[in-house]
Design a protein around this motif. Structure first.
Motif, PDB file in Angstrom:
ATOM      1  N   MET A  14       3.716   1.209  -6.400  1.00  0.00           N
ATOM      2  CA  MET A  14       2.288   1.158  -6.068  1.00  0.00           C
ATOM      3  C   MET A  14       1.627   2.502  -6.366  1.00  0.00           C
ATOM      4  SD  MET A  14       0.280  -1.245  -4.468  1.00  0.00           S
ATOM      5  CE  MET A  14      -0.661  -0.401  -3.201  1.00  0.00           C
ATOM      6  N   THR A  15       2.212   3.563  -5.819  1.00  0.00           N
ATOM      7  CA  THR A  15       1.583   4.872  -5.932  1.00  0.00           C
ATOM      8  C   THR A  15       1.741   5.412  -7.349  1.00  0.00           C
ATOM      9  OG1 THR A  15       2.288   5.234  -3.686  1.00  0.00           O
ATOM     10  CG2 THR A  15       1.466   7.137  -4.846  1.00  0.00           C
ATOM     11  N   ALA A  16       0.614   5.742  -7.951  1.00  0.00           N
ATOM     12  CA  ALA A  16       0.649   6.292  -9.298  1.00  0.00           C
ATOM     13  C   ALA A  16       1.174   7.717  -9.237  1.00  0.00           C
ATOM     14  CB  ALA A  16      -0.750   6.285  -9.895  1.00  0.00           C
ATOM     15  N   VAL A  17       2.084   8.034 -10.127  1.00  0.00           N
ATOM     16  CA  VAL A  17       2.597   9.398 -10.176  1.00  0.00           C
ATOM     17  C   VAL A  17       1.812  10.167 -11.217  1.00  0.00           C
ATOM     18  CG1 VAL A  17       4.597  10.848 -10.618  1.00  0.00           C
ATOM     19  CG2 VAL A  17       4.889   8.644  -9.497  1.00  0.00           C
ATOM     20  N   ARG A  18       1.246  11.242 -10.785  1.00  0.00           N
ATOM     21  CA  ARG A  18       0.439  12.028 -11.700  1.00  0.00           C
ATOM     22  C   ARG A  18       1.148  13.363 -11.874  1.00  0.00           C
ATOM     23  NH1 ARG A  18      -3.348  15.761 -10.959  1.00  0.00           N
ATOM     24  NH2 ARG A  18      -4.994  16.016 -12.495  1.00  0.00           N
TER      25      ARG A  18
ATOM     26  N   PRO B  39      -3.793   7.260  -3.862  1.00  0.00           N
ATOM     27  CA  PRO B  39      -4.422   6.004  -3.450  1.00  0.00           C
ATOM     28  C   PRO B  39      -3.769   5.470  -2.172  1.00  0.00           C
ATOM     29  CG  PRO B  39      -3.133   5.698  -5.467  1.00  0.00           C
ATOM     30  CD  PRO B  39      -2.990   7.132  -5.078  1.00  0.00           C
ATOM     31  N   TYR B  40      -4.550   4.807  -1.351  1.00  0.00           N
ATOM     32  CA  TYR B  40      -4.012   4.201  -0.137  1.00  0.00           C
ATOM     33  C   TYR B  40      -4.849   2.977   0.186  1.00  0.00           C
ATOM     34  CZ  TYR B  40      -7.806   7.038   1.791  1.00  0.00           C
ATOM     35  OH  TYR B  40      -9.013   7.610   2.027  1.00  0.00           O
ATOM     36  N   PRO B  41      -4.311   2.056   0.967  1.00  0.00           N
ATOM     37  CA  PRO B  41      -5.048   0.820   1.218  1.00  0.00           C
ATOM     38  C   PRO B  41      -6.254   1.046   2.128  1.00  0.00           C
ATOM     39  CG  PRO B  41      -2.962   0.853   2.424  1.00  0.00           C
ATOM     40  CD  PRO B  41      -2.971   2.059   1.566  1.00  0.00           C
TER      41      PRO B  41
ATOM     42  N   LYS C 172     -12.972   2.448   6.076  1.00  0.00           N
ATOM     43  CA  LYS C 172     -11.943   2.212   7.088  1.00  0.00           C
ATOM     44  C   LYS C 172     -10.614   2.026   6.381  1.00  0.00           C
ATOM     45  CE  LYS C 172     -10.967  -0.728  11.113  1.00  0.00           C
ATOM     46  NZ  LYS C 172      -9.535  -0.924  10.930  1.00  0.00           N
ATOM     47  N   PRO C 173      -9.691   2.969   6.571  1.00  0.00           N
ATOM     48  CA  PRO C 173      -8.376   2.790   5.945  1.00  0.00           C
ATOM     49  C   PRO C 173      -7.653   1.634   6.623  1.00  0.00           C
ATOM     50  CG  PRO C 173      -8.328   4.655   7.450  1.00  0.00           C
ATOM     51  CD  PRO C 173      -9.754   4.166   7.428  1.00  0.00           C
ATOM     52  N   LYS C 174      -6.698   1.056   5.929  1.00  0.00           N
ATOM     53  CA  LYS C 174      -5.969  -0.069   6.501  1.00  0.00           C
ATOM     54  C   LYS C 174      -4.920   0.482   7.460  1.00  0.00           C
ATOM     55  CE  LYS C 174      -3.854  -4.391   4.977  1.00  0.00           C
ATOM     56  NZ  LYS C 174      -4.468  -5.187   6.017  1.00  0.00           N
TER      57      LYS C 174
ATOM     58  N   PRO D 210       0.766   3.921   9.737  1.00  0.00           N
ATOM     59  CA  PRO D 210       1.430   3.587   8.481  1.00  0.00           C
ATOM     60  C   PRO D 210       2.142   4.823   7.912  1.00  0.00           C
ATOM     61  CG  PRO D 210      -0.911   3.001   8.407  1.00  0.00           C
ATOM     62  CD  PRO D 210      -0.685   3.733   9.679  1.00  0.00           C
ATOM     63  N   LEU D 211       3.217   4.595   7.218  1.00  0.00           N
ATOM     64  CA  LEU D 211       4.048   5.691   6.733  1.00  0.00           C
ATOM     65  C   LEU D 211       3.278   6.687   5.871  1.00  0.00           C
ATOM     66  CD1 LEU D 211       6.983   6.656   6.870  1.00  0.00           C
ATOM     67  CD2 LEU D 211       7.366   5.486   4.683  1.00  0.00           C
ATOM     68  N   TRP D 212       2.450   6.157   4.941  1.00  0.00           N
ATOM     69  CA  TRP D 212       1.736   7.062   4.026  1.00  0.00           C
ATOM     70  C   TRP D 212       0.807   8.009   4.791  1.00  0.00           C
ATOM     71  CZ3 TRP D 212      -3.541   6.844   4.137  1.00  0.00           C
ATOM     72  CH2 TRP D 212      -4.118   5.684   4.674  1.00  0.00           C
ATOM     73  N   MET D 213       0.262   7.515   5.897  1.00  0.00           N
ATOM     74  CA  MET D 213      -0.658   8.321   6.694  1.00  0.00           C
ATOM     75  C   MET D 213       0.108   9.344   7.522  1.00  0.00           C
ATOM     76  SD  MET D 213      -3.523   6.799   9.278  1.00  0.00           S
ATOM     77  CE  MET D 213      -4.651   6.003   8.154  1.00  0.00           C
ATOM     78  N   ARG D 214       1.242   8.888   8.046  1.00  0.00           N
ATOM     79  CA  ARG D 214       2.077   9.782   8.848  1.00  0.00           C
ATOM     80  C   ARG D 214       2.541  10.972   8.029  1.00  0.00           C
ATOM     81  NH1 ARG D 214       6.208   5.943  11.285  1.00  0.00           N
ATOM     82  NH2 ARG D 214       7.877   7.415  10.820  1.00  0.00           N
ATOM     83  N   GLU D 215       2.808  10.692   6.751  1.00  0.00           N
ATOM     84  CA  GLU D 215       3.272  11.771   5.868  1.00  0.00           C
ATOM     85  C   GLU D 215       2.251  12.897   5.790  1.00  0.00           C
ATOM     86  OE1 GLU D 215       4.417  10.300   2.046  1.00  0.00           O
ATOM     87  OE2 GLU D 215       6.269   9.427   2.883  1.00  0.00           O
TER      88      GLU D 215
END
Lengths: 475, 260
Positions: free
Chosen positions: A1-5, A26-28, A91-93, A104-109
């Motif tokens: 999902m996450t694009a690697v730049r 990017p995040y939901p 509003k983030p998911k 959510p994990l991505w946010m916790r990071e």
């Protein structure tokens, strides 16, 4: 999902403190509202929030004011923002959580990288974390619950404590004040509501943390802090954002109401990424004998406008207002403290320490107003600027309006410049240019930071050290 | 093991003050560089230490064989090269002990925060050296060089050098502004450095300090050129006769260096 730049080296080198968070990912998102700032947009936000009608009407009244009020003339850079381009509400998911694990994990990071869960565990009594437009975490520890202190996201306060909110919301900082205050009141979302009952002293600080996750969004969080008679509270505000492709806009507001004899310490460490345009509205009212302590640490952002203000409404009330602003690189920090003396025997002490470096511009814009009848009031303003090279500038615009003959108003200003010989001397002791600058900057501000909680002092020192480290240095 | 310059031509901005200076400073010994005012002594010190305004147009600077001519000054310092300043600048807001701690962490490559509590052993040592140099302990809590008298600045420079233990140190007029007791303390410190194997270059106009520390080697700099070299007897000769003979020998050359 996450694009690697793959990030070019130059970008990484220039990242400095932002390097901790990296580039936006990017995040939901669950809801995103953007478009013309008009009635339908405001109503949509209100509907999404399932607000009571009175709050919806407050928003619409603010919108009318937004249309009517002129663009402040002294603001550079903000008038170019195309508000239609910016999402007014995001509003983030994520469900609102009461523990870090439930995020959510991505946010916790993100939060882990910033060391927030650790800080919270170690020395906070409660925390509200706002991500984009919504509070995603609200955590009130035992001490708060036992002492009857309310700490809830602002939206929840509107639902649960409408009488309290109606009593104070917009009373300290009304929408009619200026165009961006009106915009804020029309669009506000997120933020914390804090109520400290009379006589309650909270031993550990509460923190609100504001995060902007993506570009072209607006964050309009509203923090309302009501301190009952003879209560005591320390509140910390932090903010961060990753690097963005374009920019985002922050137009937050803080209202503090300190009842008789209350003491409120409000500390802000603003470390937005260089892609945030930061407009701040902070104001406190101090009733009889109350004391307000501001520390406004403006380190990050592209442009910052912030002028914490205390209205000394009650006899014998006082305020100490410290601002520390660093413009390191082609950035502007337009900051300053304001005090309005509206009662006898009131005291204000305003200190500004500004540092400009690598082409930065700092502006001190302060105000001391002593109303007629505010007998025997005393005010002292001290503005110190430190300019670290020839490319950088510091301006000072203090203003005094004194209508009371028995008042005493003092002003001191100084400007220091870093010379090549000082840098060479420090280099000769093994310190790189960045390290030498960090040491000089910390030395320059040390006396105003003495009152800070130790943990906060540690955070601020680290941020400043990073700011001037090789990786963070520009130009 | 030496610090050396080879055929060094250099000066501030576009001036050339040094015109081909070759000088060796061996470890564990005292080399004295003498010369009249304006001969380029401080230019040599600044150039070796890497002052950014001083440009090397010819020649090299070697630190134990490693070419450091183009290294930034802080890297030279971290390799163990230090300069005791003739007129060290004030650093407002930075307390001597914190400054020392930051420098100490960099010098010995300690992975500690730039700003933090100094290590207890450093504080202890700093206090001992301060007392030996005739400074009070609370001196460590004052801001670096701010409001220091001339003598206090010199002592504070020696204090830093003793703590940071460079391999080579250049002392630019270490005795100026000091009374006899002060000169003695600085001389003691120099001897201690030499005993520890440090290569010391003492830059001086007068031979006074050399009465307290006998140099192993003396070089005379006039108008950007080394015009004479010898043992300690050369310092005594200059003390009696001055620089007149050297300056006369340089003749019409005097003062032309600046425009080259």
């Amino acid at each position: 999902m996450t694009a690697v730049r793959v990030r070019p080296l130059k970008e990484i080198l220039e990242a400095g403190v932002e390097g901790v968070l990296g580039f936006q990912k990017p995040y939901p998102k669950e809801i995103e509202i953007r478009g013309r700032i008009e009635r339908s947009l405001i109503e949509e936000i209100s509907r999404v929030k399932k607000e009571p009608d009175w709050m919806r009407r407050l928003r619409l009244r603010a919108l009318e004011l937004f249309y009517k009020l002129p663009m402040p003339r002294w603001v550079i850079g903000i008038e170019e923002i195309d508000l239609e381009e910016i999402a007014a509400y995001v509003k983030p998911k994520a469900e609102r959580a009461e523990t870090w694990e439930d995020l959510p994990l991505w946010m916790r990071e993100y939060y882990s990288k910033l060391g927030l869960p650790e800080a919270e565990a170690r020395f906070l009594s409660g925390m509200t974390a706002v991500f984009d437009s919504e509070a995603v975490l609200n955590l009130a520890k035992k001490e708060l619950k036992e002492k009857g202190v309310i700490l809830v996201p602002m939206e929840e306060a509107v639902q649960k404590y409408p009488d309290l909110v109606k009593q104070y919301f917009g009373r300290v900082f009304p929408a009619s004040d200026h165009k961006f205050a009106a915009l804020h009141h029309a669009l506000w979302s997120g933020g914390a509501f804090v109520y400290v009952p009379p006589g309650v002293k909270v031993s550990q600080p509460i923190e609100a943390f504001f995060f902007i996750g993506s570009e072209l969004e607006g964050q309009f969080e509203h923090t309302l802090l009501v301190a009952g008679e003879n209560s005591y509270i320390e509140f910390i505000e932090g903010c961060a954002a990753p690097m963005l492709k374009t920019f985002s806009f922050h137009d937050g507001m803080v209202e503090i109401y300190a009842h008789r004899g209350a003491r409120v310490h409000f500390y802000t460490i603003q470390n937005w990424s260089r892609d945030i345009i930061n407009f701040n509205n902070k104001r406190a009212i101090a009733e009889e004998g109350a004391h307000i302590e501001w520390l406004e640490g403006s380190i990050g952002s592209r442009l910052t406008y912030t002028y914490p203000t205390t209205i000394l409404k009650g006899r014998g009330s006082s305020t100490r207002n410290v601002s520390v602003a660093i413009a390191n690189g082609p950035y502007i920090k337009d900051t300053g403290g304001k005090a309005i003396h509206a009662a006898p025997n009131t005291k204000s002490y305003i200190v500004s320490k500004s540092i400009s470096s690598s082409g930065g511009l700092t502006v001190y814009r302060g105000l001391v107003k002593i109303n007629r009848g505010a007998k025997n009031s005393v005010s002292h303003v001290q503005c110190d600027s430190l300019v670290l090279d020839d490319k950088s500038k510091a301006y000072t615009y203090p203003r005094n309006e004194v209508d009371e003959p028995s008042a005493e108003v003092g002003h001191e200003a100084s400007i220091g410049r870093l010379s090549e010989d000082q840098l060479f001397y420090m280099a000769n002791r093994g310190l790189s240019e960045g390290e030498a600058k960090a040491l000089i900057v910390l030395g320059f501000i040390q006396d105003v930071l003495r009152a800070l909680p130790l943990e906060l002092l540690g955070v601020l020192s680290k941020v400043i050290e990073l700011e001037f480290s090789e990786l963070g240095a520009l130009g | 093991m030496t610090l050396e310059t080879i055929d060094l031509a250099a000066g501030p901005e576009d001036k050339i003050i040094l015109r081909g200076v070759t000088l060796r400073v061996p470890k564990g010994s005292v080399t004295a560089l003498m010369g009249p005012n304006g001969s380029g002594k401080t230019t040599l010190a600044y150039t070796i230490a890497g002052h950014p305004a001083y440009r090397v147009v010819k020649g090299r600077i070697l630190l134990e064989g490693e070419d450091i001519t183009s290294l930034p000054p802080h890297e030279r310092a971290r390799k163990g090269l230090m300069l005791g300043f003739q007129n060290p600048p004030e650093i407002p807001g930075v307390r001597l002990l914190n400054f020392l701690a930051a420098a100490y962490n960099r010098r010995f490559n300690l992975q500690e925060k730039l700003i933090g509590s100094p290590r207890p052993e450093l504080v202890k040592q700093a206090r001992e050296y301060a007392v030996k140099l005739g400074l009070s302990e609370d001196f460590l809590h004052r801001e670096v060089n701010v409001g220091f008298s001339g003598g206090e600045r010199k002592r504070a420079e020696m204090l830093q050098i003793l703590l940071l233990k460079p391999k080579y140190v250049i002392l630019d007029e270490p005795d100026s502004g000091l009374d006899v007791d002060g000169v003695r303390m600085v001389a003691d410190a120099i001897r201690r450095l030499v005993d520890d194997g440090v290569g010391v270059l003492v830059i001086t106009h007068y031979a006074r300090i050399l009465q307290f520390v006998e140099p192993d080697h003396v070089a005379v700099l006039v108008n950007g050129v080394i015009v004479d070299e010898g043992g300690p007897e050369l310092a005594r000769k200059i003390e009696q006769e001055g620089y007149g003979a050297y300056v006369a020998k340089m003749g019409g050359d005097k003062g032309s260096g600046g425009g080259l």
